[in-house]
Structures are given as structure tokens and as C-alpha cells.
Design an enzyme around this catalytic site. Structure first.
Site, mmCIF file in Angstrom:
data_model
loop_
_atom_site.group_PDB
_atom_site.id
_atom_site.type_symbol
_atom_site.label_atom_id
_atom_site.label_comp_id
_atom_site.label_asym_id
_atom_site.label_seq_id
_atom_site.Cartn_x
_atom_site.Cartn_y
_atom_site.Cartn_z
ATOM 1 N N LYS A 145 35.358 37.691 67.285
ATOM 2 C CA LYS A 145 35.198 36.615 68.267
ATOM 3 C C LYS A 145 35.512 35.286 67.587
ATOM 4 O O LYS A 145 34.692 34.727 66.885
ATOM 5 C CB LYS A 145 33.777 36.596 68.832
ATOM 6 C CG LYS A 145 33.575 35.522 69.904
ATOM 7 C CD LYS A 145 32.146 35.514 70.425
ATOM 8 C CE LYS A 145 31.946 34.428 71.485
ATOM 9 N NZ LYS A 145 30.539 34.356 71.950
ATOM 10 N N ASP B 216 37.599 34.441 51.940
ATOM 11 C CA ASP B 216 38.851 33.756 51.626
ATOM 12 C C ASP B 216 38.743 32.870 50.396
ATOM 13 O O ASP B 216 39.735 32.612 49.716
ATOM 14 C CB ASP B 216 39.314 32.922 52.823
ATOM 15 C CG ASP B 216 39.907 33.771 53.939
ATOM 16 O OD1 ASP B 216 39.872 35.014 53.817
ATOM 17 O OD2 ASP B 216 40.399 33.202 54.936
ATOM 18 N N SER C 272 31.318 35.876 65.728
ATOM 19 C CA SER C 272 31.327 34.421 65.884
ATOM 20 C C SER C 272 30.927 33.703 64.596
ATOM 21 O O SER C 272 31.650 33.757 63.604
ATOM 22 C CB SER C 272 30.414 34.045 67.057
ATOM 23 O OG SER C 272 30.536 32.687 67.403
#
Length: 207
Positions: free
Chosen positions: A126, A112, A101
């Protein structure tokens, strides 16, 4: 500087800011952020902590049931505390199969944006934003209100985040071995960071 974050609570951003400041004051040249076993927590906490390590770029995008999307960016407003010079220091993030999460939001944002080296095993996967409502009997009801995507638009649901460096430990770690020479995640992170902060040898200019 080593920082272990167990959950993304409402106090996590201020605790992270304090930890970064303390380690900066002690002369830290690089950081290890340990998210192993961190099941997540509050979306806003992960966003605020991501801002402490990023000097720009997208952190995460959420899409609700109506298809409306919100993009959270690492933009700093006047008067909002952040933690320079951590922006520029080498960073390694430790993850495992129990990093979920909000942990994946932070790890995904740092990966990224090419801000950190992610080290460990595949994360939990998740990709849900949930709201928790307290009930009269003291229990709580978690309601899914949105789905989230990493800055590159990746849906990690049931897949998780793939580390930059994969660790395959032979056995489970005991609490006593975490962040020691017997912790393969930690040792790999230290070696990776040392390679980034060790100056390259001067070229031989002798004729």
C-alpha cells in the site's frame, strides 16, 4: 532488545523512543523490530521513528496529485530527541503480508539504506498517503493525497517489499508463540543478529 509496534499512532514515536532507551539501559546489543500485522497509520510517525534508527539518508518520497514531490530525510535538528546508540546497533525487522502503509515506509527506508535485515514474507503493498476526515455521524472519510516511493525510488504499490530473508511458516502463529523459540521469524532474527554481534575468533599466531 525486542520491540513490537502495532500501529503508527501519534504516540508511537515517543513510545518507540522510550522502548529503545529502556532496552539500551538493560544492555541490549541488537534489536528486533516486529512490524507483523501492523496496518500502518500516520506518515509523520513512520518518518520520526525512521530517524531513530538512521543517522542519514532518505526515508521516503511522496508525490501528490499535482506532481509535486517531498523528500523526507533522516536529518537531526538541534534539540530534537533521537535514540543513540541505536543508530549503530544491528537491527532486524519482522514483516508479513499484513505489514502495510507506514510499516512499509519504515521497512523500505531501513532496507534501502542498508540499515536493517528485513525478515518475513512479502508486505501488503500500500503505497498511498491518506488523510482521514471525521464526519458528523462519527464515521471517517479517507482521502488519498499522495503516493510514496522508497529511498531507491521503488513503487511498492500492489507489490510490497521483498524481505532480505524469506520465511515460509508451516502454520499460523498463536499469540503465545510470538517472539519465542516457536516463532520462525523471531528465531531467524536472533540467529542473524547473534552472527553480527559475536566477535570473530582470534587468529592463531603460534609459530
Amino acid at each position: 532488545g525486542y520491540i513490537q509496534l502495532d500501529e503508527f499512532s501519534s504516540h508511537a514515536p515517543e513510545q518507540m523512543l522510550r522502548a529503545i532507551g529502556d532496552l539500551n539501559a538493560k544492555g541490549a546489543q541488537a534489536f528486533v523490530l516486529d512490524l507483523r500485522g501492523n496496518p500502518g497509520g500516520l506518515l509523520y510517525a513512520s518518518v520520526e521513528i525512521a530517524k531513530m534508527w538512521l543517522d542519514g539518508g532518505t526515508i521516503v518520497s511522496t508525490v501528490d496529485r499535482q506532481g509535486d514531490s517531498i523528500e523526507f530525510k533522516a536529518e537531526h535538528q538541534p534539540g530534537v530527541a533521537f535514540a543513540p546508540p541505536a543508530f549503530k546497533m544491528p537491527l532486524a525487522v519482522l514483516v508479513d503480508g499484513n505489514s502495510a502503509s507506514a510499516s512499509e515506509i519504515l521497512a523500505g527506508a531501513l532496507k534501502d539504506n542498508a540499515r536493517a535485515t528485513i525478515i518475513g514474507t512479502q508486505t501488503f503493498g500500500k503505497a498511498l498517503v491518506q488523510s482521514v476526515h471525521g464526519l458528523s455521524d462519527g464515521s471517517g472519510l479517507a482521502v488519498t493525497i499522495a503516493h510514496y516511493y522508497t529511498p531507491n525510488g521503488t513503487d511498492i504499490s500492489h507489490k510490497g517489499i521483498t524481505p532480505d530473508i524469506t520465511i515460509n511458516p508451516n502454520s499460523a502463529l498463536s499469540p503465545q508463540t510470538v517472539a519465542t523459540k516457536d516463532d520462525p521469524w523471531y528465531v531467524t532474527a536472533i540467529n542473524n543478529l547473534r552472527a553480527q554481534i559475536t566477535p570473530a575468533p582470534l587468529a592463531n599466531t603460534d609459530n
